[in-house]
Design a protein around this motif. Structure first.
Motif, PDB file in Angstrom:
ATOM      1  N   TYR A  35      28.457 142.018 121.068  1.00 27.73           N
ATOM      2  CA  TYR A  35      29.394 141.206 121.858  1.00 27.73           C
ATOM      3  C   TYR A  35      29.927 140.083 120.995  1.00 27.73           C
ATOM      4  N   PRO A  93      33.537 144.074 135.848  1.00 28.31           N
ATOM      5  CA  PRO A  93      32.235 144.361 135.240  1.00 28.31           C
ATOM      6  C   PRO A  93      31.578 143.098 134.695  1.00 28.31           C
ATOM      7  N   ILE A 138      24.791 136.420 126.791  1.00 26.93           N
ATOM      8  CA  ILE A 138      26.243 136.315 126.718  1.00 26.93           C
ATOM      9  C   ILE A 138      26.706 135.020 127.371  1.00 26.93           C
ATOM     10  N   TYR A 198      33.509 140.155 129.449  1.00 29.60           N
ATOM     11  CA  TYR A 198      34.879 140.340 128.978  1.00 29.60           C
ATOM     12  C   TYR A 198      35.931 139.856 129.982  1.00 29.60           C
ATOM     13  N   ASP A 256      30.140 142.039 132.090  1.00 27.66           N
ATOM     14  CA  ASP A 256      29.893 142.304 130.677  1.00 27.66           C
ATOM     15  C   ASP A 256      30.396 141.202 129.746  1.00 27.66           C
ATOM     16  N   THR A 270      26.079 138.955 134.643  1.00 26.12           N
ATOM     17  CA  THR A 270      26.403 138.927 133.215  1.00 26.12           C
ATOM     18  C   THR A 270      25.141 138.566 132.431  1.00 26.12           C
TER      19      THR A 270
END
Length: 320
Positions: free
Chosen positions: A23, A80, A261, A84, A82, A257
């Motif tokens: 990531y 999502p 991250i 992003y 994730d 998440t």
């Protein structure tokens, strides 16, 4: 010796690890749920190049305005988890909308993981120069002499500018007429032209007009004076401590998440906020840098939500 099954498992795990993308490996989108040109649009666009450089990935800002920020917030809530897709979230999005809408397409406490509270600004009650009042006491006296004649603009029902005006009415007993708009920009234009008497908008949005003499500063609706406008007294100084309103600008991610991250995003946003050029620019807009940690921000959201629930209930500011 390894069995064929064990060897196959090891090879599969090694292959998965080799192909796993670190990531970030693709562009990150920050959704701002308000129109271009607003403070909630300026902040992510100012930070995006710094965060992009630090992470080694493109960071783009996408405007998805509507319903007091609810449309953009709902989009991110269902994205999502994730890292992003992020949301530029304001006081209204996280602490007010749950109380003014009976049906909301997202639940702040359940659908988002706090990343960082970037900056805040108190609201500033301003008046058109043609209004015969230069401070809050004079304004209240004028409103009492002319009940129902003075108007106050807002960025829309349920916005901090709306609830600020309602708080003023409740605290003073004056009769002011609310004029809602679709966003702060058109509301401010009608105050500047004199079509509307007053507005209690974010300091960052109106300070430029006070400095240029196009509007008169009546009172800062914060607990203390602002470093960006130290000569403007607070509503508490005028004898109305319950007239409190302001906005904060933050970043949140979809719930779930991964914490590494979230922590990395927090660190990079904090670095960007503390860049001297960024700090100078935001302070020139009347903003105060916060740059807290995710857990601190989560506790702050809960505190703010409880505060605005009381204000909305007192003003009966329901939108549906």
């Amino acid at each position: 010796m390894f069995s064929k099954f064990a060897l196959g498992t090891i090879l599969a795990l090694a292959s998965a690890t080799a192909w796993a993308d670190p990531y970030p490996s693709r562009p990150i989108t920050i959704v701002t749920p308000f129109p271009p040109g607003s403070t909630s649009d300026i902040i992510p666009r100012l930070l995006a190049p710094h965060v992009s450089k630090a992470l080694g990935a493109t960071v783009v800002v996408e405007n998805r305005a509507g319903a007091n920020g609810s449309l953009g917030a709902a989009k991110v809530a269902t994205s999502p988890a994730d890292g992003y897709t992020l949301l530029m979230a304001t006081t209204g999005v996280l602490a007010i909308n749950p109380w003014v809408y009976s049906k909301l397409a997202y639940a702040p406490a359940k659908d988002f993981d706090p990343v960082i509270n970037a900056a805040s600004t108190p609201n500033l009650l301003v008046a058109h120069p043609g209004i015969a009042a230069s401070n809050l006491k004079e304004l209240v006296e004028l409103a009492r002499k002319r009940p129902g004649e003075l108007t106050f603009a807002s960025a829309g029902n349920g916005s901090t500018s709306h609830l600020c005006g309602e708080s003023l009415k409740a605290a003073t007993g004056v009769d002011l007429v609310h004029v809602p708009y679709q966003g702060p920009a058109p509301a401010m234009q009608d105050v500047l032209s004199g079509r509307v008497s007053l507005m209690c908008d974010n300091l960052s949005n109106v300070l430029q007009y006070v400095k240029s003499g196009r509007l008169k500063a009546i009172a800062l609706t914060g607990k203390e004076r602002s470093p960006q406008a130290p000569d403007i007294p607070t509503s508490a100084e005028a004898g109305y401590p319950d007239v409190q309103a302001g906005n904060w600008y933050s970043f949140v991610a979809p719930a779930g998440t991964p914490r590494p991250i979230v922590d990395r995003l927090n660190a990079e946003f904090a670095k960007a906020l503390r860049d001297p050029a960024v700090t100078t620019r935001l302070e020139s807009l009347g903003l105060t840098i916060i740059a807290d940690k995710p857990d601190e921000f989560r506790a702050f959201i809960a505190q703010e939500s409880a505060h605005w629930q009381k204000v909305v209930k007192a003003a009966n500011a329901r939108l549906d």
